[in-house]
Design a protein around this motif. Structure first.
Motif, short mmCIF file in Angstrom:
data_model
loop_
_atom_site.label_atom_id
_atom_site.label_comp_id
_atom_site.label_asym_id
_atom_site.label_seq_id
_atom_site.Cartn_x
_atom_site.Cartn_y
_atom_site.Cartn_z
N LEU A 180 0.83 -1.20 0.00
CA LEU A 180 0.00 0.00 0.00
C LEU A 180 0.87 1.25 0.00
N GLU A 181 1.96 1.20 0.74
CA GLU A 181 2.87 2.35 0.78
C GLU A 181 3.50 2.60 -0.58
N ASP A 182 3.81 1.52 -1.30
CA ASP A 182 4.35 1.66 -2.66
C ASP A 182 3.36 2.40 -3.56
N LEU A 183 2.09 2.03 -3.44
CA LEU A 183 1.06 2.66 -4.27
C LEU A 183 0.91 4.13 -3.92
N ARG A 184 0.94 4.44 -2.64
CA ARG A 184 0.84 5.84 -2.22
C ARG A 184 1.99 6.67 -2.78
N LYS A 185 3.19 6.12 -2.73
CA LYS A 185 4.36 6.84 -3.25
C LYS A 185 4.23 7.08 -4.75
N LYS A 186 3.79 6.04 -5.48
CA LYS A 186 3.59 6.19 -6.93
C LYS A 186 2.53 7.24 -7.23
N ILE A 188 1.67 9.86 -5.42
CA ILE A 188 2.21 11.20 -5.16
C ILE A 188 3.17 11.62 -6.27
N GLN A 189 4.01 10.69 -6.71
CA GLN A 189 4.95 10.96 -7.80
C GLN A 189 4.21 11.40 -9.06
N LEU A 190 3.19 10.64 -9.41
CA LEU A 190 2.46 10.93 -10.64
C LEU A 190 1.71 12.24 -10.54
N TYR A 191 1.13 12.52 -9.39
CA TYR A 191 0.41 13.78 -9.21
C TYR A 191 1.34 14.96 -9.50
N HIS A 192 2.50 14.96 -8.89
CA HIS A 192 3.44 16.07 -9.07
C HIS A 192 3.96 16.13 -10.51
N LYS A 193 4.13 14.97 -11.12
CA LYS A 193 4.58 14.93 -12.52
C LYS A 193 3.54 15.59 -13.43
N ILE A 194 2.27 15.26 -13.20
CA ILE A 194 1.20 15.83 -14.03
C ILE A 194 1.12 17.34 -13.84
#
Length: 207
Positions: A180-186, A188-194
């Protein structure tokens, strides 16, 4: 402002992604919740449902008769008929919400919907994100979450698209086969990338 659609199979983790994005400031519209609301509040939709599924669709006090509608849709094989009535109402309301968000200066509005790509890629969305997870993991998650048998989850899953065949319609794919923590990190990464890249060239990718 950017509009993003997030989709994926039951138990894929798409709601977790959207919850993380909400924390970061996104205005998230959950299509299932909105549909339930509109089936009660949208007069045009109410009339269409009564015409299609009968007066028993609603209780005398105006509440939706969910057992009746579920029986008609799933046990009588009328899921697609129900979707054809509800989805246009949800789409209209999402456009309205998006317009209000744009006027308010919000930077991202998200539609979370399992059936987002049923009729191809929606024209009103700037980006589409698919969240994917192995089927056995998805069935296990939902079985535990909803306290139901895997068989019931499988039946629900069979009414959804095969997202492995729809990745060409997405700008980004999040692979959710870790913690679940992996998914949360991904997420957040994608949000900032977008947020960072939108306005320039959109680069597709897998997270």
């Amino acid at each position: 402002m950017i509009t993003v659609g997030v989709t994926g199979g039951i138990g894929s983790g798409k709601t977790t992604v959207c919850k993380e994005w909400e924390k970061l400031g996104a205005n998230v519209v959950y299509a299932d919740d909105l549909a339930k609301e509109l089936m009660v509040t949208d007069d045009r939709l109410r009339e269409s449902l009564i015409e299609a599924f009968g007066e028993d669709t609603y209780h005398p006090d105006g509440r939706l008769n969910r057992p009746h509608l579920i029986h008609q849709a799933f046990e009588e094989g009328r899921v697609e008929e129900l979707n054809q009535l509800v989805h246009p109402a949800v789409a209209r309301k999402f456009v309205e919400i998006s317009n209000e968000a744009k006027q308010a200066g919000e930077e991202m509005v998200v539609e979370e919907a399992a059936l987002l790509l049923n009729n191809g890629r929606p024209e009103n969305l700037d980006l589409v994100v698919i969240v994917r997870s192995d089927r056995e993991d998805r069935l296990e998650r939902v079985s535990k979450r909803d306290s139901v048998s895997k068989k019931k989850v499988m039946d629900r899953d069979e009414n959804q698209p095969d997202f492995n065949k729809l990745t060409h319609l997405a700008d980004y794919t999040i692979e959710n086969n870790g913690t679940l923590e992996d998914l949360r990190k991904k997420s957040i990464q994608l949000y900032h990338k977008i947020i960072q890249e939108y306005g320039g060239e959109k680069n597709s990718g897998v997270f």
